[in-house]
Enzyme design. Structure first.
Site, PDB file in Angstrom:
ATOM      1  N   GLU A   1     -11.614  -0.108  -2.847  1.00 36.20           N
ATOM      2  CA  GLU A   1     -10.756   0.445  -1.787  1.00 36.20           C
ATOM      3  C   GLU A   1      -9.573   1.164  -2.455  1.00 36.20           C
ATOM      4  O   GLU A   1      -9.541   1.317  -3.672  1.00 36.20           O
ATOM      5  CB  GLU A   1     -10.249  -0.673  -0.860  1.00 36.20           C
ATOM      6  CG  GLU A   1      -9.377  -1.710  -1.544  1.00 36.20           C
ATOM      7  CD  GLU A   1      -9.018  -2.898  -0.642  1.00 36.20           C
ATOM      8  OE1 GLU A   1      -9.463  -2.970   0.513  1.00 36.20           O
ATOM      9  OE2 GLU A   1      -8.286  -3.772  -1.135  1.00 36.20           O
TER      10      GLU A   1
ATOM     11  N   ASP B   1       0.818  -1.222   0.000  1.00 38.72           N
ATOM     12  CA  ASP B   1       0.000   0.000   0.000  1.00 38.72           C
ATOM     13  C   ASP B   1       0.852   1.273   0.000  1.00 38.72           C
ATOM     14  O   ASP B   1       0.658   2.162   0.838  1.00 38.72           O
ATOM     15  CB  ASP B   1      -0.924   0.033   1.243  1.00 38.72           C
ATOM     16  CG  ASP B   1      -1.679  -1.270   1.479  1.00 38.72           C
ATOM     17  OD1 ASP B   1      -2.129  -1.873   0.485  1.00 38.72           O
ATOM     18  OD2 ASP B   1      -1.820  -1.676   2.650  1.00 38.72           O
TER      19      ASP B   1
END
Ligand code: FUB
Length: 340
Positions: free
Chosen positions: A239, A32
């Site tokens: 997301e 991420d």
């Protein structure tokens, strides 16, 4: 997509030869990546993946991260330096577990780390921690941001210096439990022919510690101006929000989750609406895909992750970077993470 069940059939030596880039970090697992340039240096704010021995489930319980390490690079070709633990869940008064995808921002020579974590009641909120240095250590505020929920904060500085926070993620990210910023355990994802859940946006307060307004939905529409539908799994938001600005346009990018694409939509202001444009990144090895987009020395880069170093373990990922290009109309060219 290379599904979990076919990982046994992947020759990772061959895969790594085909990969368009290699992990930036090999001594720990990282994911991420949120990249920023501060004072000419590159800083990456990733999740720090660990194997806590928690079985795989659809809520992502196996993503049991406990702390953040921040990486710095003098240039895009140089080594990514690990600056140690910048924030640990034990030092966040309100948080109990699962330090998921973070982001950071700078204002007036202070640095703000935004991160999601679960409280003892199992509900995600988003917190902020503050430092005088881009690499920390960061000191967490005693409470999560009032009115925050779900996961994956991304903070964007607009041209006028105001900051906006984007967040939300469905399934394990709990966004499906909310309507109009209110939690209800009985809420679920909309039906396939209903509009999909939207990512959420709020302007940040001047002190960067609160929302300056009630969070709103960021609408993603198709070429006819219709909201993407919940059953449009190849295009709808799942997301991993990210916002960047290029050539007088706002680009909102995100993961489609169960179809494993990084896609983008464009708009003319930080709130949208945003019109779906296409894919930035085709599926990587591992279930999740999560990225950031950053301009460095006049070139644009996609920071992303895959599970090649762990040979396919979906919660043990490694951050990578590759160049991103636009065509003359500002369309982002789709990236294949592995050559044919
Ligand atoms: O790293 C944990 C979660 O996996 C992130 O919050 C999601 O975006 C996905 O990458």
């Amino acid at each position: 997509k290379m599904p979990e069940e076919s990982i046994d059939h992947i020759d990772f030596n061959v895969l790594n030869q085909k990969a368009i880039s290699q992990p930036l970090v090999k001594h720990i697992y990282t994911a991420d990546p949120s990249a920023h340039v501060f004072d000419g240096k590159i800083y990456i704010y990733p999740s720090h993946d660990v194997d806590a021995g928690i079985p795989f489930d659809d809520l992502g319980s196996h993503f049991a991260m406990e702390d953040y390490h921040i990486f710095s690079m003098d240039s895009i070709d140089s080594e990514a330096v690990d600056n140690g633990v910048a924030l640990h869940v034990q030092d966040v008064p309100w948080a109990e577990r699962q330090m998921w995808a973070p982001d950071a921002a700078r204002k007036d020579s202070k640095y703000y780390l935004y991160f999601p974590a679960k409280k003892a009641d199992g509900i995600f909120q988003i917190g902020v921690a503050i430092s005088d240095s881009p690499t920390g250590p960061f000191k967490a505020e005693p409470q999560p941001i009032a009115g925050s929920y779900s996961i994956d904060p991304a903070v964007f500085e607009d041209l006028d210096g105001s900051h906006y926070i984007y967040f939300g993620g469905i399934w394990g990210g709990q966004l499906q439990k909310y309507r109009d910023n209110q939690y209800d355990i009985s809420n679920e994802e909309p039906l396939p022919n209903e509009p999909a859940l939207c990512p959420i946006v709020a302007k940040l307060s001047d002190d960067m510690k609160q929302f300056a307004e009630a969070p709103k939905q960021l609408k993603i529409v198709d070429e006819n101006g219709h909201l993407l539908l919940a059953g449009d799994n190849d295009r709808r938001f799942f997301e991993a929000s990210w916002m960047h600005y290029y050539n007088s346009k706002y680009y909102f990018s995100y993961s489609t989750g169960d179809t494993h694409f990084i896609c983008y939509a464009t708009g003319d202001n930080p709130y949208g609406p945003f019109t779906y444009q296409g894919r930035i990144l085709n599926p990587v090895v591992g279930w999740t895909s999560h990225h950031s987009i950053c301009e460095i020395d006049g070139k644009w880069y996609l920071f992303y992750h895959d599970s090649s170093l762990s040979e396919g373990v979906t919660h043990l990922r490694s951050i990578k970077v590759t160049e991103l290009t636009y065509d003359a109309e500002g369309r982002i060219q789709t990236i294949n993470p592995y050559k044919d």
